[in-house]
Design a protein around this motif. Structure first.
Motif, PDB file in Angstrom:
ATOM      1  N   GLU A 222     124.234  61.163  -5.875  1.00 39.44           N
ATOM      2  CA  GLU A 222     125.612  61.387  -5.453  1.00 39.44           C
ATOM      3  C   GLU A 222     126.573  61.271  -6.633  1.00 39.44           C
ATOM      4  N   THR A 223     126.312  60.307  -7.512  1.00 38.77           N
ATOM      5  CA  THR A 223     127.167  60.117  -8.689  1.00 38.77           C
ATOM      6  C   THR A 223     127.115  61.338  -9.605  1.00 38.77           C
ATOM      7  N   LYS A 224     125.911  61.861  -9.834  1.00 36.42           N
ATOM      8  CA  LYS A 224     125.765  63.044 -10.695  1.00 36.42           C
ATOM      9  C   LYS A 224     126.479  64.243 -10.084  1.00 36.42           C
ATOM     10  N   ARG A 225     126.349  64.404  -8.777  1.00 40.28           N
ATOM     11  CA  ARG A 225     126.988  65.533  -8.106  1.00 40.28           C
ATOM     12  C   ARG A 225     128.506  65.442  -8.224  1.00 40.28           C
ATOM     13  N   THR A 226     129.046  64.252  -8.044  1.00 43.63           N
ATOM     14  CA  THR A 226     130.494  64.069  -8.142  1.00 43.63           C
ATOM     15  C   THR A 226     130.992  64.336  -9.557  1.00 43.63           C
ATOM     16  N   CYS A 227     130.238  63.874 -10.548  1.00 43.01           N
ATOM     17  CA  CYS A 227     130.638  64.121 -11.946  1.00 43.01           C
ATOM     18  C   CYS A 227     130.634  65.613 -12.266  1.00 43.01           C
ATOM     19  N   ARG A 228     129.676  66.359 -11.724  1.00 40.19           N
ATOM     20  CA  ARG A 228     129.652  67.816 -11.941  1.00 40.19           C
ATOM     21  C   ARG A 228     130.877  68.474 -11.300  1.00 40.19           C
ATOM     22  N   GLU A 229     131.251  67.972 -10.130  1.00 40.37           N
ATOM     23  CA  GLU A 229     132.441  68.520  -9.470  1.00 40.37           C
ATOM     24  C   GLU A 229     133.700  68.227 -10.279  1.00 40.37           C
ATOM     25  N   LEU A 230     133.774  67.030 -10.869  1.00 41.00           N
ATOM     26  CA  LEU A 230     134.928  66.689 -11.704  1.00 41.00           C
ATOM     27  C   LEU A 230     134.975  67.571 -12.949  1.00 41.00           C
ATOM     28  N   GLU A 231     133.813  67.874 -13.514  1.00 43.67           N
ATOM     29  CA  GLU A 231     133.749  68.733 -14.706  1.00 43.67           C
ATOM     30  C   GLU A 231     134.264  70.133 -14.427  1.00 43.67           C
ATOM     31  N   GLN A 232     134.156  70.565 -13.167  1.00 42.32           N
ATOM     32  CA  GLN A 232     134.656  71.893 -12.805  1.00 42.32           C
ATOM     33  C   GLN A 232     136.171  71.910 -12.607  1.00 42.32           C
TER      34      GLN A 232
END
Length: 346
Positions: A222-232
């Protein structure tokens, strides 16, 4: 800015203990500067942690159970002692023992010794007596009352090396807050700048950290997914700020959960009951052998049930032996953590 002596940690951890009545809860209101507990609160079922600020210093206040609560079983009291340790791990900078100035009982004079028995040999070196006062005497008259005229008050504070502070039930007084934190700073500075620690606190912190690692592992995807969303959504400094804020909030959430649920807390009652059941069953079988095989079976069963209660006491005695050991030497989302510790908005 020069570092404030004794406060190397990011937050000031204060463990508040009361013997009876609302004094420890009024003290918590006084420290946090908000009405966390109403004046009608005299006891709590479970140890609680609240966070806030004291004269610009981030502070975590842990309220343990009233030590003379007649409605709390020994096993429940023991578990709440452990819970208060987990909530104040890796160790409190100050232990504040709260009383009502005009209602000191003979039991109250024994409270520092009881705190020492429950929290370890050197805990009183980190302790201070706090009196709640509801009257019109001047500060000088109150100090004379504690140290000169009322021998029982002097006897109480002498157990904590004459460290004490008097605060009003009308606790919304910033000047009084500054006086309290200065006293705490001086106490910590005299102790080399360290928080209190013993074997039990080491176990508490180790158990909390182990639980944190498990929770981080479960939340990794979940943490990795959220960080990818923030990067976008963000770039540069703004992205780094957003990721740091997210990681801080996740870390605070996980720490809060780990303090309230960890293996040291889960096994505290089971171990005591297990010791008692084995010992009680053995004794029951010995007594029951007088009546033959059937008597041994019945005696063993009954003895196991009765022995469970005594096992809790046996486990507590073991912990007291362990505790007789001396002390040694990012950003934080306060609002987020307060949500987990049931603190209302400031």
């Amino acid at each position: 800015m020069p570092k404030r002596a004794g406060f190397g940690d990011l937050e000031l951890r204060i463990l508040v203990i009361g013997s009876s009545g609302p004094s420890q809860f009024l003290l918590t209101n006084f420290i946090l500067g908000r009405e966390e507990f109403s004046e009608e609160v005299y006891s709590i079922a479970s140890s609680q942690k609240n966070v806030g600020e004291l004269v610009g210093r981030r502070v975590a206040v842990v309220n343990g159970p009233n030590l003379y609560d007649k409605d709390m079983s020994k096993s429940k009291m023991r578990k709440e002692m452990r819970r208060s340790m987990c909530l104040s791990a890796p160790g409190p900078h100050a232990i504040l023992i709260a009383f009502e100035l005009e209602k000191i009982s003979p039991n109250d004079l024994k409270t520092p010794k009881l705190v020492k028995n429950k929290f370890g040999e050197n805990v009183l070196n980190y302790s201070m007596i706090l009196f709640v006062y509801d009257g019109h005497l001047s500060s000088r008259a109150l100090n004379d009352k504690v140290m000169r005229t009322d021998w029982h008050l002097r006897e109480l504070v002498e157990q904590c090396s004459c460290r004490y502070h008097i605060f009003s039930k009308n606790w919304r007084n910033p000047a009084a807050n500054r006086e309290l934190i200065h006293k705490i700073e001086r106490m910590i500075q005299a102790l080399g700048g360290h928080h209190y620690i013993n074997r039990s606190y080491k176990r508490a912190e180790e158990s909390v950290r182990n639980e944190e690692r498990k929770l981080h592992s479960k939340k990794q995807s979940e943490t990795k997914r959220t960080c990818r969303e923030l990067e976008q959504q963000f770039r540069g400094d703004e992205l780094r700020w957003q990721i740091d804020a997210y990681n801080a909030s996740v870390g605070a959430e996980i720490r809060a959960k780990a303090e309230l649920q960890n293996s040291w807390l889960r096994t505290s009652l089971a171990v005591g009951l297990g010791l008692g059941f084995v010992a009680g069953a053995a004794m029951g079988m010995i007594v029951g052998s007088v009546e033959g095989p059937a008597g041994m079976a019945v005696g063993g069963a009954v003895g196991g049930v009765v022995g469970g209660a005594s096992g809790a006491a046996a486990q507590l005695a073991i912990e007291h032996i362990d505790d007789r050991v001396g002390s040694h030497p990012g950003s934080f989302n306060t609002a987020f953590v307060n949500r987990f510790y049931r603190a209302p908005p400031i």
